[in-house]
Design a protein around this motif. Sequence first.
Motif, mmCIF file in Angstrom:
data_model
loop_
_atom_site.group_PDB
_atom_site.id
_atom_site.type_symbol
_atom_site.label_atom_id
_atom_site.label_comp_id
_atom_site.label_asym_id
_atom_site.label_seq_id
_atom_site.Cartn_x
_atom_site.Cartn_y
_atom_site.Cartn_z
ATOM 1 N N LEU A 55 0.878 -1.170 0.000
ATOM 2 C CA LEU A 55 0.000 0.000 0.000
ATOM 3 C C LEU A 55 0.915 1.219 0.000
ATOM 4 C CD1 LEU A 55 -3.211 0.498 2.009
ATOM 5 C CD2 LEU A 55 -1.588 2.344 1.802
ATOM 6 N N TYR A 56 0.679 2.134 -0.947
ATOM 7 C CA TYR A 56 1.584 3.264 -1.159
ATOM 8 C C TYR A 56 0.838 4.591 -1.131
ATOM 9 C CZ TYR A 56 4.224 -0.686 -2.836
ATOM 10 O OH TYR A 56 4.844 -1.907 -2.909
ATOM 11 N N HIS A 57 1.522 5.590 -0.610
ATOM 12 C CA HIS A 57 1.034 6.964 -0.632
ATOM 13 C C HIS A 57 2.080 7.772 -1.382
ATOM 14 C CE1 HIS A 57 0.578 11.085 1.216
ATOM 15 N NE2 HIS A 57 -0.605 10.852 0.681
ATOM 16 N N GLU A 58 1.699 8.269 -2.543
ATOM 17 C CA GLU A 58 2.613 9.054 -3.373
ATOM 18 C C GLU A 58 3.962 8.352 -3.525
ATOM 19 O OE1 GLU A 58 2.520 12.885 -1.458
ATOM 20 O OE2 GLU A 58 0.571 13.349 -2.355
ATOM 21 N N GLN A 59 3.936 7.097 -3.931
ATOM 22 C CA GLN A 59 5.119 6.263 -4.212
ATOM 23 C C GLN A 59 5.859 5.766 -2.959
ATOM 24 O OE1 GLN A 59 5.474 5.318 -7.402
ATOM 25 N NE2 GLN A 59 3.769 6.673 -7.889
ATOM 26 N N GLN A 60 5.448 6.181 -1.768
ATOM 27 C CA GLN A 60 6.100 5.734 -0.534
ATOM 28 C C GLN A 60 5.248 4.646 0.117
ATOM 29 O OE1 GLN A 60 9.181 6.912 0.563
ATOM 30 N NE2 GLN A 60 9.129 7.881 -1.454
ATOM 31 N N GLN A 61 5.887 3.571 0.547
ATOM 32 C CA GLN A 61 5.145 2.478 1.167
ATOM 33 C C GLN A 61 4.544 2.932 2.492
ATOM 34 O OE1 GLN A 61 6.792 -1.299 0.623
ATOM 35 N NE2 GLN A 61 4.938 -2.235 1.374
ATOM 36 N N ALA A 62 3.234 2.656 2.642
ATOM 37 C CA ALA A 62 2.497 3.038 3.845
ATOM 38 C C ALA A 62 1.892 1.834 4.553
ATOM 39 C CB ALA A 62 1.384 4.025 3.472
ATOM 40 N N GLY A 63 1.860 0.695 3.876
ATOM 41 C CA GLY A 63 1.281 -0.503 4.463
ATOM 42 C C GLY A 63 1.683 -1.730 3.674
ATOM 43 N N PHE A 64 1.318 -2.882 4.213
ATOM 44 C CA PHE A 64 1.760 -4.139 3.614
ATOM 45 C C PHE A 64 0.914 -5.292 4.137
ATOM 46 C CE2 PHE A 64 4.405 -7.991 4.007
ATOM 47 C CZ PHE A 64 4.766 -8.163 2.677
ATOM 48 N N ALA A 65 0.795 -6.328 3.340
ATOM 49 C CA ALA A 65 0.226 -7.614 3.756
ATOM 50 C C ALA A 65 0.725 -8.658 2.772
ATOM 51 C CB ALA A 65 -1.295 -7.582 3.752
ATOM 52 N N ARG A 66 0.761 -9.889 3.229
ATOM 53 C CA ARG A 66 1.128 -10.956 2.298
ATOM 54 C C ARG A 66 0.228 -12.165 2.523
ATOM 55 N NH1 ARG A 66 5.155 -14.955 3.944
ATOM 56 N NH2 ARG A 66 5.543 -14.705 6.159
ATOM 57 N N ILE A 67 0.049 -12.897 1.450
ATOM 58 C CA ILE A 67 -0.758 -14.108 1.460
ATOM 59 C C ILE A 67 0.144 -15.290 1.115
ATOM 60 C CG2 ILE A 67 -2.666 -15.342 0.352
ATOM 61 C CD1 ILE A 67 -3.709 -13.040 1.926
#
Length: 150
Positions: A55-67
């Motif tokens: 999950l990105y905000h203006e090209q910067q990572q803001a969140g994550f999840a993996r399956i």
Amino acid sequence: MEIMQVQSGEYLISTDSDKLDLDLIHSFLSDTYWAKGIPRSTVERSLRHSLCFGLYHEQQQAGFARIITDYTTFAYLADVFILPSYRGKGLSKWLMKTIVAHPELQGLRRWMLATADAHGLYAQFGFTPLSHPERFMQIHYPDVYKQTHP
């Protein structure tokens, strides 16, 4: 597998692994209750073998999840986080909505996850406590990241 991208205003969710900020993901995970002290090499390997959602905000990572999945019958949701400065904006709900709607994850027999504090979020997406926890077993090494790794 085709890369999925979903845009909402200045935010983007993408399954493009080239966009992932490995340093940020490792830094965050290594300070969590579930992956305290995890080596960077372990995070890197886990990302290579998972379907990752950045999950990105203006090209910067803001969140994550993996399956972790076989794409046919089972999926395990892991390492979900939103950076503290982005919380309270509905991003975790949007991330979860995007994950459960992913075309390659439809028709699975079972989804699982483990959480100490986000039951309310996951319940909104159909997750419930185990109906027969006595049927489940585990091998658990809580101090595995404290050991020496190659």
